[in-house]
Every structure is written in structure tokens, then in C-alpha cells.
Motif scaffolding. Structure first.
Motif, PDB file in Angstrom:
ATOM      1  N   GLY A  44       0.790  -1.221   0.000  1.00  0.00           N
ATOM      2  CA  GLY A  44       0.000   0.000   0.000  1.00  0.00           C
ATOM      3  C   GLY A  44       0.820   1.268   0.000  1.00  0.00           C
ATOM      4  O   GLY A  44       0.299   2.347   0.299  1.00  0.00           O
ATOM      5  N   ALA A  45       2.102   1.174  -0.306  1.00  0.00           N
ATOM      6  CA  ALA A  45       2.948   2.369  -0.341  1.00  0.00           C
ATOM      7  C   ALA A  45       2.409   3.353  -1.365  1.00  0.00           C
ATOM      8  O   ALA A  45       1.876   2.961  -2.417  1.00  0.00           O
ATOM      9  CB  ALA A  45       4.378   1.981  -0.672  1.00  0.00           C
ATOM     10  N   ASP A  46       2.597   4.665  -1.067  1.00  0.00           N
ATOM     11  CA  ASP A  46       2.041   5.673  -1.968  1.00  0.00           C
ATOM     12  C   ASP A  46       3.030   6.795  -2.261  1.00  0.00           C
ATOM     13  O   ASP A  46       2.633   7.872  -2.715  1.00  0.00           O
ATOM     14  CB  ASP A  46       0.762   6.259  -1.367  1.00  0.00           C
ATOM     15  N   GLY A  47       4.315   6.549  -1.976  1.00  0.00           N
ATOM     16  CA  GLY A  47       5.311   7.572  -2.261  1.00  0.00           C
ATOM     17  C   GLY A  47       5.571   8.517  -1.113  1.00  0.00           C
ATOM     18  O   GLY A  47       6.392   9.444  -1.238  1.00  0.00           O
ATOM     19  N   THR A  48       4.913   8.297   0.037  1.00  0.00           N
ATOM     20  CA  THR A  48       5.147   9.139   1.206  1.00  0.00           C
ATOM     21  C   THR A  48       6.443   8.720   1.899  1.00  0.00           C
ATOM     22  O   THR A  48       6.696   7.526   2.091  1.00  0.00           O
ATOM     23  CB  THR A  48       3.980   9.021   2.201  1.00  0.00           C
ATOM     24  N   ALA A  49       7.266   9.700   2.264  1.00  0.00           N
ATOM     25  CA  ALA A  49       8.522   9.392   2.965  1.00  0.00           C
ATOM     26  C   ALA A  49       8.211   8.794   4.334  1.00  0.00           C
ATOM     27  O   ALA A  49       7.331   9.274   5.049  1.00  0.00           O
ATOM     28  CB  ALA A  49       9.372  10.644   3.107  1.00  0.00           C
ATOM     29  N   ILE A  50       8.924   7.755   4.683  1.00  0.00           N
ATOM     30  CA  ILE A  50       8.715   7.035   5.949  1.00  0.00           C
ATOM     31  C   ILE A  50       9.971   7.168   6.802  1.00  0.00           C
ATOM     32  O   ILE A  50      11.082   6.921   6.331  1.00  0.00           O
ATOM     33  CB  ILE A  50       8.407   5.548   5.675  1.00  0.00           C
ATOM     34  N   ASN A  51       9.814   7.572   8.075  1.00  0.00           N
ATOM     35  CA  ASN A  51      10.950   7.676   8.994  1.00  0.00           C
ATOM     36  C   ASN A  51      11.403   6.291   9.442  1.00  0.00           C
ATOM     37  O   ASN A  51      10.590   5.482   9.892  1.00  0.00           O
ATOM     38  CB  ASN A  51      10.586   8.509  10.217  1.00  0.00           C
ATOM     39  N   VAL A  52      12.708   6.064   9.346  1.00  0.00           N
ATOM     40  CA  VAL A  52      13.297   4.790   9.769  1.00  0.00           C
ATOM     41  C   VAL A  52      14.341   5.094  10.845  1.00  0.00           C
ATOM     42  O   VAL A  52      15.272   5.870  10.601  1.00  0.00           O
ATOM     43  CB  VAL A  52      13.959   4.056   8.586  1.00  0.00           C
ATOM     44  N   PRO A  53      14.223   4.506  12.041  1.00  0.00           N
ATOM     45  CA  PRO A  53      15.156   4.823  13.132  1.00  0.00           C
ATOM     46  C   PRO A  53      16.595   4.400  12.819  1.00  0.00           C
ATOM     47  O   PRO A  53      16.842   3.299  12.318  1.00  0.00           O
ATOM     48  CB  PRO A  53      14.612   4.027  14.321  1.00  0.00           C
ATOM     49  N   VAL A  54      17.513   5.305  13.166  1.00  0.00           N
ATOM     50  CA  VAL A  54      18.941   4.984  13.106  1.00  0.00           C
ATOM     51  C   VAL A  54      19.307   4.197  14.362  1.00  0.00           C
ATOM     52  O   VAL A  54      18.841   4.494  15.454  1.00  0.00           O
ATOM     53  CB  VAL A  54      19.782   6.276  13.030  1.00  0.00           C
ATOM     54  N   ILE A  55      20.141   3.186  14.201  1.00  0.00           N
ATOM     55  CA  ILE A  55      20.649   2.431  15.346  1.00  0.00           C
ATOM     56  C   ILE A  55      22.170   2.445  15.311  1.00  0.00           C
ATOM     57  O   ILE A  55      22.786   2.739  14.286  1.00  0.00           O
ATOM     58  CB  ILE A  55      20.130   0.982  15.365  1.00  0.00           C
ATOM     59  N   ALA A  56      22.764   2.157  16.478  1.00  0.00           N
ATOM     60  CA  ALA A  56      24.223   2.262  16.588  1.00  0.00           C
ATOM     61  C   ALA A  56      24.931   1.269  15.685  1.00  0.00           C
ATOM     62  O   ALA A  56      25.972   1.569  15.102  1.00  0.00           O
ATOM     63  CB  ALA A  56      24.653   2.051  18.040  1.00  0.00           C
ATOM     64  N   SER A  57      24.363   0.076  15.550  1.00  0.00           N
ATOM     65  CA  SER A  57      25.011  -0.939  14.726  1.00  0.00           C
ATOM     66  C   SER A  57      24.017  -2.039  14.431  1.00  0.00           C
ATOM     67  O   SER A  57      22.970  -2.152  15.075  1.00  0.00           O
ATOM     68  CB  SER A  57      26.241  -1.522  15.437  1.00  0.00           C
ATOM     69  N   ALA A  58      24.331  -2.848  13.454  1.00  0.00           N
ATOM     70  CA  ALA A  58      23.524  -4.021  13.115  1.00  0.00           C
ATOM     71  C   ALA A  58      24.462  -5.118  12.656  1.00  0.00           C
ATOM     72  O   ALA A  58      25.531  -4.849  12.090  1.00  0.00           O
ATOM     73  CB  ALA A  58      22.509  -3.685  12.019  1.00  0.00           C
ATOM     74  N   ASP A  59      24.082  -6.343  12.924  1.00  0.00           N
ATOM     75  CA  ASP A  59      24.914  -7.472  12.516  1.00  0.00           C
ATOM     76  C   ASP A  59      24.998  -7.548  10.999  1.00  0.00           C
ATOM     77  O   ASP A  59      24.041  -7.225  10.277  1.00  0.00           O
ATOM     78  CB  ASP A  59      24.338  -8.786  13.053  1.00  0.00           C
ATOM     79  N   ALA A  60      26.165  -7.979  10.527  1.00  0.00           N
ATOM     80  CA  ALA A  60      26.348  -8.149   9.083  1.00  0.00           C
ATOM     81  C   ALA A  60      25.345  -9.172   8.556  1.00  0.00           C
ATOM     82  O   ALA A  60      25.014 -10.152   9.229  1.00  0.00           O
ATOM     83  CB  ALA A  60      27.775  -8.600   8.792  1.00  0.00           C
ATOM     84  N   ILE A  61      24.845  -8.920   7.347  1.00  0.00           N
ATOM     85  CA  ILE A  61      23.868  -9.817   6.729  1.00  0.00           C
ATOM     86  C   ILE A  61      24.581 -11.048   6.187  1.00  0.00           C
ATOM     87  O   ILE A  61      25.559 -10.951   5.435  1.00  0.00           O
ATOM     88  CB  ILE A  61      23.109  -9.109   5.598  1.00  0.00           C
ATOM     89  N   GLU A  62      24.092 -12.212   6.576  1.00  0.00           N
ATOM     90  CA  GLU A  62      24.703 -13.444   6.106  1.00  0.00           C
ATOM     91  C   GLU A  62      24.141 -13.830   4.736  1.00  0.00           C
ATOM     92  O   GLU A  62      23.055 -13.426   4.348  1.00  0.00           O
ATOM     93  CB  GLU A  62      24.453 -14.572   7.121  1.00  0.00           C
ATOM     94  N   GLY A  63      24.910 -14.641   4.031  1.00  0.00           N
ATOM     95  CA  GLY A  63      24.463 -15.133   2.731  1.00  0.00           C
ATOM     96  C   GLY A  63      24.874 -14.213   1.591  1.00  0.00           C
ATOM     97  O   GLY A  63      25.450 -13.142   1.780  1.00  0.00           O
ATOM     98  N   THR A  64      24.582 -14.656   0.391  1.00  0.00           N
ATOM     99  CA  THR A  64      24.955 -13.920  -0.820  1.00  0.00           C
ATOM    100  C   THR A  64      23.972 -12.795  -1.100  1.00  0.00           C
ATOM    101  O   THR A  64      22.761 -12.983  -1.023  1.00  0.00           O
ATOM    102  CB  THR A  64      24.998 -14.871  -2.031  1.00  0.00           C
ATOM    103  N   ASN A  65      24.512 -11.621  -1.384  1.00  0.00           N
ATOM    104  CA  ASN A  65      23.691 -10.487  -1.776  1.00  0.00           C
ATOM    105  C   ASN A  65      24.244  -9.968  -3.100  1.00  0.00           C
ATOM    106  O   ASN A  65      25.350  -9.441  -3.169  1.00  0.00           O
ATOM    107  CB  ASN A  65      23.735  -9.403  -0.704  1.00  0.00           C
ATOM    108  N   ASP A  66      23.458 -10.119  -4.162  1.00  0.00           N
ATOM    109  CA  ASP A  66      23.913  -9.695  -5.490  1.00  0.00           C
ATOM    110  C   ASP A  66      23.605  -8.236  -5.774  1.00  0.00           C
ATOM    111  O   ASP A  66      23.819  -7.752  -6.894  1.00  0.00           O
ATOM    112  CB  ASP A  66      23.271 -10.584  -6.571  1.00  0.00           C
ATOM    113  N   LEU A  67      23.114  -7.523  -4.767  1.00  0.00           N
ATOM    114  CA  LEU A  67      22.871  -6.093  -4.928  1.00  0.00           C
ATOM    115  C   LEU A  67      24.165  -5.327  -4.697  1.00  0.00           C
ATOM    116  O   LEU A  67      24.961  -5.661  -3.815  1.00  0.00           O
ATOM    117  CB  LEU A  67      21.807  -5.619  -3.946  1.00  0.00           C
ATOM    118  N   HIS A  68      24.354  -4.260  -5.495  1.00  0.00           N
ATOM    119  CA  HIS A  68      25.543  -3.419  -5.384  1.00  0.00           C
ATOM    120  C   HIS A  68      25.126  -1.957  -5.460  1.00  0.00           C
ATOM    121  O   HIS A  68      23.995  -1.636  -5.836  1.00  0.00           O
ATOM    122  CB  HIS A  68      26.539  -3.743  -6.511  1.00  0.00           C
ATOM    123  N   VAL A  69      26.067  -1.074  -5.119  1.00  0.00           N
ATOM    124  CA  VAL A  69      25.811   0.360  -5.157  1.00  0.00           C
ATOM    125  C   VAL A  69      26.723   0.986  -6.203  1.00  0.00           C
ATOM    126  O   VAL A  69      27.944   0.786  -6.185  1.00  0.00           O
ATOM    127  CB  VAL A  69      26.059   1.011  -3.781  1.00  0.00           C
TER     128      VAL A  69
END
Length: 674
Positions: free
Chosen positions: A552-577
Motif C-alpha cells: 500500500g505504499a504511496d510515495g510518502t517518505a517514511i521515517n526509519v530509526p537509526v541504530i548504533a550498529s547491526a549485525d552483518a547480513i549473512e548469505g549472498t547479496n547480489d545487490l551493489h551500489v
């Protein structure tokens, strides 16, 4: 005592009266150190026939006709004598006083009174209770200059009837547990008789055959020795059996009582003295109010310890647990509240208090400060403190005070004479962990309110090896004033269009999507489709490219909390920047008009804008990579079958031409038909 013994005593008294013109009768034992036959080796003074042990800080030695002991604390242990000793006379080298000799001791108990004799000599009269044969006497020095001794004389006590007074082992005194007392007499062939009720023993009392078990505090043993018609003096010893005073500690709200093994502990929390009818301690317990705890220990024989008193302070420690790793400078002490997480820093050098306890103070750890903010904190070495804030009475005035909780205890000013900052499990009775905070021009004056004069928490840039945080006197202007940074909530925004999918990467912060309604995925390329791998915790590390989904997203910006750290994601991620270059075999997320949302092949001749997330594929033989069926966890509810548009599959992956009521996969989404 028999007539023969009385006659001997009268003759001895007459001899003493006749010889009263002399200062003392002739000594029974004399040690003359003016000869050359004495030597010192490894703390032992000996002339081949008799030895003294002792210590004197490298000055325990013979030195040209006299024996020398060094600074305060030096001592010598006398040999044990077979007859009771009445006095010991110590003579010093001519012109050198022996007044620096503190006393004669048995163990740690002083057992003599000194009277000054001739110039350069002192007489030490042994207390009557310690005039027993076989007693180990010690002479101690109390002054910080050398004691030079030329002679020691030992005078035996009179009136022993020729039979040595019995000896108790251990001697009378205070003990923490029951004692097995042995009685001996150095007179060969003597028989020993004793009592345990304090009465005077005779040869009709209980004969001694083996060690006596003393289990009741206050027991007085008395013993006498007989040999033929002669008897000794009566020896007496009183035994106090008192278990060690228990220890009370508190960690947070949990109280623990410890003490001697085998004891039972009892306690109160209303300030009254406990006894063995009070609450029995069975293990750590929690308290929810401040109070005075008192505890006592009883041994198996019902002997009681002293009472231990402990002032317990209840701290409702409720950390705000923001965990953003994002700290802003505090410029007003009124902005500090109970549960706030803070850093104590010296911002000029960009140094924060460290978790490293450097013996008597805290070390430093680097932080990056920009625009009065600290980001990416705390690192492993940065000490994040939780404030406990409450009102307490100081000098009759209700005052706003703070405690600094480290996770293992509370910071406190620990010395009145040196610059010390330490951690204790719970604030102590002297309030050395309690502090007031005032802030002026962004600088924080943190003053601990306890008894110690050095109580101002400051930063010393020139500590041993590197800088340190410690406590200094209020008038000390050489050290640096600190600043306080408070952890605050911080959000980043994510925008998802009506396509309900978006790619995203935050290069700066770790984010927590778990409470936003957004599901984050990594992506893995298959031969004909893309598998989305849900990040179930919702916590995504910085610099991690992901696919976001929100129904149901409609293009409205959503606030996402910043946290101090997060564990590294396990497994293969084929996404790049993208770094702002053209890439081959790359796909970008899109939903062209009239087409499905998915990854579409990017023109390898066109630069992909920096920061854009793309999927790196093994080849570019397909122009489109859709999502594997069942990738997302959202469920679309349709009230009518005719509302279902597109190809319909059941949960086994079989295409369904005429769906009835149930759960299906339509266009890669779960749909419930009611």
C-alpha cells in the motif's frame, strides 16, 4: 602448696630482700652482642648456640659490637624459654637510646609495660597472663631510625614451684570458629589438670589427655601442672568464638550476603538488629525500596558474629535504550533525565571516556565530533553511561543528583588524596558515587558529593602514556573541563512508490525497519528470476544495499530509526551500489507502465548514477528478472473471485484457472480469496 614449697618461697623472698640494693638480680639468660661470635644471615641472628629470627629492612645486622635493627616495623623473635619470663631488659649502645623499641608482643598483642632503667636501657615487664613457659615473644621497633642493641637480659618469674606453667595452643583470644586447644608443659613428667568453667583447677580436676574442643564463645580454660609434690602456677585462657561479620553487596536491585562457610545468615530490612529468629538468608534477593539492611552470622554452635549494616539505595534503572549511536551535546543540565545514555568527552581532542579502567582512573577513546554531534558511538572502547537521576537530601536540602551506571557498576571518586575514578557495584554509604551536574557554555562540571576532596571529574591530556579521565580538587585548574553528549533518537527517510518496491542503501547509518511496516530484503540472482531474502530482524547495517517492500505504499517518505550498529547480513547479496559508472550485466529495479515490477536490464553504455542500487547478474541474456513466487510475506485480501487479475498459482506452484476460496499466489503476491 606443700610446706616444703612454702619454705623455698620464703627463702627466695629473703634473698630478694637482702639483695635489694642492686637494681636487678642477676639475669637468668644474657645475650651479649659486643663479642664477635654473632652473625646475621637471611634474617637470622645466631652465635651457633641460639638463634633469633626477624626483619629490619636491610638494616637487620651486626655492626661492630652491637646488633642493629632498622626502620619502624623491624622485629626479632626470641627463642622459647622453658620457664616463665617476668621481664626483658634491653640495653643500647652507649649514647644510643633504646626508647624506640615499641614493646614486647605475643603474636599481635602487646604484653609488656616499659620502664626506663639506666641510661641506654629499657625494662619490659611481661604481663602476668603471659608469664608462661614456652611463650614466643617478639620485640618490635616503632621509630624510623636504627636501634643499636648491645645486650638483652631475660629474667624468669619466681614462685613457679619448679614446675613450668602449662601452655595453651592456640592461646586465648578471638577466633572465627571453634578451636581444638592443646595443653602442654615443658617440665618432663608433669601431669596436667584443667577446668572449662573458669574455676581454679587442682589435681582433682579433669586430667588432660587430648585436645579440648572449645565451641562456646566466652569459654575460659584453666590448667595446672603437677610433678610429685610440686605444682605450677595456674594458666588461664579465654576464647571468644565469633564468626566473621558477613558481607552485604548489591548489584542493581539484587542483594547478596556472604560470610564464613558453614554459617547461617539472618537479616532485616527495617533497620532493626537481626538475630537467629529473623529472616533466614537462602540466596540473593531483590529489593524495590531504599532501606537499611542488617545481617548476622551464626555458626553450628550458635555463636553469633557482629552485625553488619548496609545502606541500600534502590535505583529504578530504566535505560531509554534508544541505541541510535547518535549523540548531541547537552548545553543545559535540565535536559538530563533518568535513563539517558551519555558520553563524557573532551571535545577539543575528540576523546571520550573509555571502558578501559587504568588502575585508578579511566582511559580515553577516540570519537568523531562534528557540529556538536557524535556519530557511530559507542565503539567497543567508548564508555556509554546510563544516568540514574533522582532527588536526594544533601545537608538538609533536596537536591537533583545523578549516578553514572556503566553496565557493571557506578563511577565514583575513590580517594581524598589522589586523583582516582573507579567503578563499584553499587553506590557506597559515603555517597562517593553521587554527583551534581551544572553546565555553563557547554562545559559540564561534574562534582561527586562524597567525603573525598578530589571529586571534580575532569580530563587530563597528559596522563601516563596517554590521556585519562579522573577526579581532581575543585580548585585544580590544570586539567580540562569535560562535556556531556546525550544519545537521541535519529531517523532517516525511505520513500516507496505505489509500485510497493524500492531499492535502498544508507551509506552512513545502520537502520531498523522492524517497526515501520517496511520489509527489507537482500537479493540473489537465479537463472530466470530474483530471490528476495528477508532480513527477519529488520536491522540493516550501513552500506548494505537492499530491496524494500511496503504494501500500500504511496510515495510518502517514511521515517526509519537509526541504530548504533547491526549485525552483518549473512548469505549472498547480489545487490551493489553504483559509484557513478557504466556497468555490464546490471539490472535496476523498475515498474514500467503496464509492466510488472522487477529488475530490468540496464544499458551498459549509460552511466548509472552514483548511489543507485543495481543487481549484478551473471549474464544479460534476459531483459527482465522478476521475483520468485512467494518472495514477499504480504497478503492481499480479495473479497470476490472476479477481483483476482493475472495468473493464479496455488502454494504448490500449480497454475489455477478458476480459483475458489483460499490462499493463492498472484503476480508474485499472496492473495486470500474470501
Amino acid at each position: 602448696m606443700r610446706k616444703q614449697h612454702l619454705l623455698k618461697t620464703m627463702l627466695l623472698l629473703c634473698a630478694l630482700i637482702v639483695g635489694s640494693s642492686s637494681a636487678w638480680a642477676e639475669a637468668d639468660v644474657t645475650y651479649d652482642f659486643t663479642g664477635s661470635d654473632w652473625s646475621v644471615s637471611n634474617g637470622t641472628l645466631t652465635n651457633g648456640t641460639v638463634s633469633f629470627t626477624g626483619e629490619g629492612e636491610a638494616n637487620f645486622k651486626m655492626n661492630g659490637g652491637y646488633f642493629m635493627m632498622g626502620k619502624s616495623g623491624a622485629y626479632i623473635n626470641f627463642p622459647k624459654y622453658n620457664s616463665p619470663v617476668e621481664k626483658i631488659v634491653v640495653t643500647g649502645r652507649s649514647g644510643a637510646s633504646t626508647g624506640v623499641i615499641q614493646n614486647i608482643f605475643v603474636g599481635e598483642t602487646a604484653v609488656s609495660t616499659a620502664t626506663t632503667g639506666a641510661t641506654g636501657s629499657n625494662t619490659y615487664n611481661i604481663a602476668s597472663g603471659y608469664q608462661t613457659a614456652g611463650t614466643a615473644y617478639t620485640l618490635k621497633v616503632t621509630s624510623n631510625h636504627n636501634t643499636q642493641i648491645t645486650k638483652i637480659e631475660i629474667f624468669y618469674a619466681s614462685g613457679s614451684g619448679g614446675v613450668a606453667t602449662p601452655i595453651f595452643d592456640p592461646v586465648g583470644g578471638s577466633y572465627t570458629s571453634a578451636q581444638n586447644v592443646e595443653i602442654s608443659c615443658v617440665t618432663a613428667g608433669a601431669s596436667i589438670y584443667y577446668t572449662t568453667d573458669g574455676t581454679t583447677p587442682t589435681n582433682e580436676s579433669t586430667p588432660y589427655t587430648s585436645a579440648i574442643s572449645v565451641t562456646t564463645s566466652g569459654t575460659t580454660l584453666k590448667a595446672i601442672a603437677y610433678k610429685g609434690e610440686d605444682n605450677s602456677s595456674v594458666a588461664s585462657a579465654t576464647y571468644t568464638i565469633k564468626p566473621t561479620t558477613p558481607t552485604i553487596t548489591a548489584a542493581g536491585a539484587t542483594v547478596t550476603i556472604t560470610g564464613d562457610e558453614g554459617c547461617t545468615f539472618y537479616y532485616t530490612t527495617n533497620g532493626s538488629d537481626p538475630n537467629n529468629e529473623s529472616t533466614e538468608y537462602s540466596g540473593p534477593f531483590d529489593l524495590t525500596t531504599s532501606c537499611t539492611i542488617k545481617a548476622i552470622a551464626y555458626d553450628a554452635y550458635n555463636n553469633a558474629s557482629d552485625v553488619k549494616s548496609y545502606t541500600f539505595k534502590y535505583f529504578p534503572l530504566n535505560p531509554k535504550n534508544i541505541n541510535s549511536g547518535y549523540f548531541e551535546k547537552v548545553t543545559d543540565a535540565d535536559d538530563l533525565e533518568n535513563g539517558d545514555a551519555i558520553l563524557i568527552v573532551y571535545e577539543t581532542d575528540e576523546m571520550a571516556m573509555s571502558t578501559n579502567q587504568k588502575s585508578s582512573n579511566r582511559g580515553e577513546a577516540s570519537v568523531t565530533i562534528s557540529d556538536d554531534k557524535v556519530i557511530y558511538a559507542p565503539s567497543e572502547d567508548v564508555q556509554k553511561l546510563v544516568l540514574v537521576n533522582q532527588t536526594e537530601e544533601i545537608s538538609g536540602v533536596n537536591t537533583n543528583v545523578f549516578y553514572f551506571y556503566t553496565g557493571a557498576g557506578y563511577l565514583y571518586a575513590s580517594s581524598g588524596s589522589s586523583n582516582q575514578l573507579k567503578t563499584e557495584e553499587t553506590p557506597d554509604n559515603n555517597n562517593n558515587a553521587r554527583a551534581t551536574i551544572s553546565i555553563s557554555d557547554g562545559n559540564a562540571k561534574i562534582l561527586f558529593t562524597g567525603k573525598n576532596a578530589r571529586n571534580w571529574l575532569k580530563y587530563n591530556p597528559n596522563g601516563t602514556n596517554d590521556g585519562l579521565f579522573a577526579c581532581y580538587a575543585d580548585n585544580d585548574t590544570q586539567q580540562k573541563i569535560v562535556q556531556i553528549y546525550k544519545e537521541v533518537a535519529h531517523n532517516e527517510s525511505a520513500t516507496i512508490t505505489s509500485a510497493e518496491y524500492a531499492t535502498y542503501c544508507n551509506a552512513t547509518y545502520a537502520l531498523d525497519f522492524s517497526g515501520t511496516g517496511i520489509t527489507a530484503y537482500t537479493a540473489t540472482e537465479g537463472e530466470t528470476s530474483v530471490k528476495l531474502n528477508e532480513i527477519t530482524s529488520g536491522k540493516v547495517p550501513a552500506e548494505t544495499p537492499v530491496v524494500l517492500y511496503k504494501e500500500g505504499a504511496d510515495g510518502t517518505a517514511i521515517n526509519v530509526p537509526v541504530i548504533a550498529s547491526a549485525d552483518a547480513i549473512e548469505g549472498t547479496n547480489d545487490l551493489h551500489v553504483s559509484e557513478g559508472a557504466a556497468y555490464s550485466n546490471s539490472y535496476v529495479l523498475a515498474k514500467p507502465e503496464g509492466k510488472k515490477v522487477g529488475f530490468y536490464l540496464w544499458d551498459s553504455n549509460v552511466v548509472l548514477n552514483a548511489g543507485k542500487v543495481y543487481l549484478k547478474a551473471g549474464d544479460s541474456s534476459r531483459s527482465f528478472l522478476g521475483f520468485e513466487e512467494g518472495n514477499t510475506t504480504s497478503i492481499d485480501v480479495r473479497s470476490k473471485m472476479e477481483d483476482v487479475r493475472g495468473e493464479v498459482y496455488n502454494l504448490n506452484g500449480q497454475r489455477v484457472a478458476q480459483p475458489t476460496k483460499g490462499l493463492y499466489i498472484v503476480n508474485g503476491k499472496k492473495v486470500v480469496v474470501k
